[in-house]
Design a protein around this motif. Structure first.
Motif, PDB file in Angstrom:
ATOM      1  N   THR A   4     -38.001  78.849 -50.706  1.00 31.58           N
ATOM      2  CA  THR A   4     -37.260  80.087 -50.728  1.00 31.58           C
ATOM      3  C   THR A   4     -37.115  80.529 -49.327  1.00 31.58           C
ATOM      4  O   THR A   4     -36.156  81.513 -49.259  1.00 31.58           O
ATOM      5  N   GLU A   5     -37.495  79.950 -48.358  1.00 28.79           N
ATOM      6  CA  GLU A   5     -37.354  80.323 -46.891  1.00 28.79           C
ATOM      7  C   GLU A   5     -36.637  79.510 -46.220  1.00 28.79           C
ATOM      8  O   GLU A   5     -36.531  79.556 -44.977  1.00 28.79           O
ATOM      9  N   ARG A  32     -26.888  82.641 -50.815  1.00 27.37           N
ATOM     10  CA  ARG A  32     -27.621  81.816 -49.690  1.00 27.37           C
ATOM     11  C   ARG A  32     -26.635  81.192 -48.819  1.00 27.37           C
ATOM     12  O   ARG A  32     -27.204  80.876 -47.624  1.00 27.37           O
ATOM     13  N   TYR A  38     -27.689  86.922 -47.530  1.00 28.28           N
ATOM     14  CA  TYR A  38     -29.008  86.410 -47.974  1.00 28.28           C
ATOM     15  C   TYR A  38     -30.142  87.343 -47.670  1.00 28.28           C
ATOM     16  O   TYR A  38     -31.087  87.547 -48.396  1.00 28.28           O
ATOM     17  N   ARG A  42     -32.346  89.434 -50.087  1.00 31.44           N
ATOM     18  CA  ARG A  42     -34.102  89.270 -50.168  1.00 31.44           C
ATOM     19  C   ARG A  42     -34.483  90.608 -49.819  1.00 31.44           C
ATOM     20  O   ARG A  42     -35.804  90.875 -50.498  1.00 31.44           O
ATOM     21  N   GLU A  80     -37.557  85.458 -55.979  1.00 33.65           N
ATOM     22  CA  GLU A  80     -37.121  85.414 -54.580  1.00 33.65           C
ATOM     23  C   GLU A  80     -38.425  84.859 -53.789  1.00 33.65           C
ATOM     24  O   GLU A  80     -38.065  84.491 -52.721  1.00 33.65           O
ATOM     25  N   PHE A  81     -39.532  85.240 -53.893  1.00 40.98           N
ATOM     26  CA  PHE A  81     -40.755  85.048 -53.299  1.00 40.98           C
ATOM     27  C   PHE A  81     -41.708  84.320 -53.874  1.00 40.98           C
ATOM     28  O   PHE A  81     -42.190  84.602 -54.965  1.00 40.98           O
TER      29      PHE A  81
END
Length: 152
Positions: A4-5, A32, A38, A42, A80-81
């Motif tokens: 996700t990063e 993204r 993005y 986030r 998302e994390f």
């Protein structure tokens, strides 16, 4: 770098998304694809998720769905994390284990657990009212008897 990063523009799947590249996640791929968008996305997901978790934590001692609200907030963050997803899975496992354990106990043990929970909630409210005072916005029928409780 976690999935996700990774840099914007990389094809990523949200936790729990299928690997088939379904159209259900196409909107995330578009977000993204733009680094600034993005980061904003986030940030919004993080702020909204943390706010909901915070509200749920505040609501836990009160009658109502405090834990459910915490889980909703964690689910938003987990979308998302990766660390939030791991925490959500951990919490689900332990809630399931607790539920199974309680359901296997005799009825009188479940009643004792319910009474212990009620006493804990009452103790939290008593402590809150002792430290902060009885709220004046309570209806008189509720506020007046609370002033008669020892220590308040």
């Amino acid at each position: 770098m976690s999935s996700t990063e990774s840099p914007a523009g990389a094809q990523q799947q949200a936790p729990g998304a299928d690997e088939g590249g379904s159209d259900d996640w196409a909107w995330r791929a578009r977000i993204r694809a733009h680094p600034t968008g993005y980061r904003v996305y986030r940030t919004v997901v993080g702020v909204v998720g943390l706010a909901i978790v915070g509200l749920g934590i505040i609501a836990i001692p009160a009658p109502g769905p405090g834990w459910a609200i915490v889980f909703v907030g964690l689910a938003i963050l987990a979308s998302e994390f990766e660390k939030a997803d791991r925490l959500l899975q951990f919490a689900r496992r332990h809630v399931h284990r607790w539920t199974v354990w309680v359901s296997e106990r005799a009825w009188w043990i479940r009643v004792l657990l319910a009474l212990a929970t009620l006493l804990l909630v009452l103790a939290i409210f008593w402590t809150y009212f002792d430290l902060i005072g009885v709220p004046t916005w309570f209806p008189d029928v509720v506020e007046d008897p609370l002033h008669d409780v020892p220590g308040l």
